[in-house]
Design a protein around this motif. Sequence first.
Motif, PDB file in Angstrom:
ATOM      1  N   HIS A 181      -0.713   6.953   9.791  1.00  0.00           N
ATOM      2  CA  HIS A 181      -0.709   5.500   9.198  1.00  0.00           C
ATOM      3  C   HIS A 181      -2.054   5.017   8.844  1.00  0.00           C
ATOM      4  O   HIS A 181      -2.644   3.588   9.184  1.00  0.00           O
ATOM      5  N   SER A 203      -2.260   0.932  -5.707  1.00  0.00           N
ATOM      6  CA  SER A 203      -0.646   1.125  -5.483  1.00  0.00           C
ATOM      7  C   SER A 203      -0.412   0.023  -6.823  1.00  0.00           C
ATOM      8  O   SER A 203       0.678   0.224  -7.349  1.00  0.00           O
ATOM      9  N   PHE A 219       5.474   6.762  -2.497  1.00  0.00           N
ATOM     10  CA  PHE A 219       6.028   7.250  -1.163  1.00  0.00           C
ATOM     11  C   PHE A 219       7.757   7.014  -1.082  1.00  0.00           C
ATOM     12  O   PHE A 219       8.134   5.961  -1.433  1.00  0.00           O
ATOM     13  N   GLY A 249      -2.288  14.163   3.183  1.00  0.00           N
ATOM     14  CA  GLY A 249      -0.984  13.558   2.846  1.00  0.00           C
ATOM     15  C   GLY A 249      -0.198  13.452   4.224  1.00  0.00           C
ATOM     16  O   GLY A 249       0.150  12.351   4.714  1.00  0.00           O
ATOM     17  N   HIS A 270      -5.689   6.481   3.171  1.00  0.00           N
ATOM     18  CA  HIS A 270      -5.935   7.917   2.240  1.00  0.00           C
ATOM     19  C   HIS A 270      -7.669   8.233   2.688  1.00  0.00           C
ATOM     20  O   HIS A 270      -7.810   9.042   2.727  1.00  0.00           O
ATOM     21  N   LYS A 308       5.065  11.697   0.194  1.00  0.00           N
ATOM     22  CA  LYS A 308       4.770  11.190  -1.006  1.00  0.00           C
ATOM     23  C   LYS A 308       4.965  12.233  -2.179  1.00  0.00           C
ATOM     24  O   LYS A 308       4.933  13.421  -1.970  1.00  0.00           O
ATOM     25  N   GLY A 331      -1.766  10.998   6.944  1.00  0.00           N
ATOM     26  CA  GLY A 331      -1.584   9.840   6.557  1.00  0.00           C
ATOM     27  C   GLY A 331      -0.151   9.199   7.060  1.00  0.00           C
ATOM     28  O   GLY A 331      -0.236   8.238   7.770  1.00  0.00           O
ATOM     29  N   ASN A 332       0.869   9.897   6.430  1.00  0.00           N
ATOM     30  CA  ASN A 332       2.063   9.745   7.016  1.00  0.00           C
ATOM     31  C   ASN A 332       2.202   9.615   8.409  1.00  0.00           C
ATOM     32  O   ASN A 332       2.931   8.808   9.246  1.00  0.00           O
ATOM     33  N   PRO A 361       0.810  -1.236   0.030  1.00  0.00           N
ATOM     34  CA  PRO A 361       0.023   0.105   0.058  1.00  0.00           C
ATOM     35  C   PRO A 361       0.746   1.180   0.067  1.00  0.00           C
ATOM     36  O   PRO A 361       1.998   1.179   0.566  1.00  0.00           O
ATOM     37  N   ASP A 362       0.325   2.304  -0.490  1.00  0.00           N
ATOM     38  CA  ASP A 362       1.057   3.621  -0.563  1.00  0.00           C
ATOM     39  C   ASP A 362       2.228   3.503  -1.326  1.00  0.00           C
ATOM     40  O   ASP A 362       3.320   4.435  -1.055  1.00  0.00           O
ATOM     41  N   THR A 369     -10.112   4.359  -6.008  1.00  0.00           N
ATOM     42  CA  THR A 369      -9.099   4.985  -6.350  1.00  0.00           C
ATOM     43  C   THR A 369      -9.092   5.768  -7.718  1.00  0.00           C
ATOM     44  O   THR A 369      -8.423   6.980  -7.838  1.00  0.00           O
TER      45      THR A 369
END
Length: 429
Positions: A310, A120, A174, A303, A313, A181, A306-307, A91-92, A163
């Motif tokens: 975790h 992804s 990422f 963004g 999205h 990202k 999310g980082n 993912p990501d 998506t």
Amino acid sequence: MSTTTASGVSAEAAAPAPASAATALGILRQPKTVLFGAGQRRQLPYIVRAIAKHLLVTTDARMATTPEFLDIISAVEAAGVQVSIYAEAEPDLPREDVVAVVERFGHTEVDAILGIGGGSCMDLAKVVSIVLANGGDVRDYYGEFLVPGPGVPVVTVPTTGGTGAEVTCISVVFDRDRGMKVGVASPFLEAHTAVIDPELTVSCPPGLTAATGADALSHLVEAFTGRVKNPSPDDLDTKLYAGKNRLTDVFARQGLELLNTSLEAVVADPSDLAARSDTMLAAYCAGMSINTAGTAGAHAVQGAIGNLTHTPHGFGISALLPSIMRFNLPERVAEFAEIGRILGVADPASPLEEQAHAGILRIEALLEALGAPLDLKTLGLSPDDFGFVADQALLATRLTANNPRELTRDDVLAILEHAYAGDRSWWTV
Ligand SMILES: [Fe+2]
């Protein structure tokens, strides 16, 4: 009068006069072929046979063990195509995945790539395609319009309903070293063919259905309420996002209408193929909308969240959307009112502001029905991080430029505070 633009091309006028709604710009980018419908994955052997002798498949570990996936691979091989599989997409999309695939398959005669799975898996196929054909490292292509030429043909097959990556010409990667990202955005990332088969989403787990459904809904809202840019010829040649326009509006309206009934039906019965089909079609419409209109404020702010947390999205977007919609409302009363009418909750005879409020409340009700969070506290974001999140959001200029209302650092901080508290009593109009 002739002028010379940033790209050195002489143009009659770099910035045309603003158009009326009826004569305004329309622009779409799309795969050459889009095949939609239950069971249409069975066309894949014919599609692949026409463009490849050696097919690379990018997918994830979950998808790779499903009977549907194994059937597709057997059928493609039976059509006389050699198949290599990379089933470790994460993912990501970490940059390391791109590097690993290019190292493993760069020396082979792979002449087409099938990306099957979530965003992804498809983004991996698209970005590997251009690195294989153009050489170098994926980092060489971070940004807009920096890919020098076409990649090997890509076929996209989505297995989650949200998506829109099957039709978008951007891959989001990422980059761990940079802690963020980054996008590789170029028309050369456009897929050759997208095969959208709703049967592939029936086994999609509820959490993933909720996150991707929320994502699709947010794409439609952000594209339909986004900034109208009236781009110059040079802007169109150098920037991926041309802003909200007549053609993206066609797809956004259709997508909103479909999600208005299908999201709740999918939650009630995940095996409801008709509802899954409508959700899938709406996600495709959403992908078509954002591919040239772009996403906006919610995506710019999500963004960093999310980082840090975790969290998926789609859940970050969902938690932000109530505050972002309210912030943008003064600039987009007519569009939110139209959303209210599309979603069947606004009385056309009532004042536009009332219709707009009804539209926003209905979007929130759909997110709630999905089980997507409507506040940032639930995601585990700490108020101590608001400043960092705001700084990161303002760096995402490709997205903030699409927001209908200018976003300052103080604006983002106010949005974060309202979103953290889940404050939906905040009406700006
Ligand atoms: Fe999104």
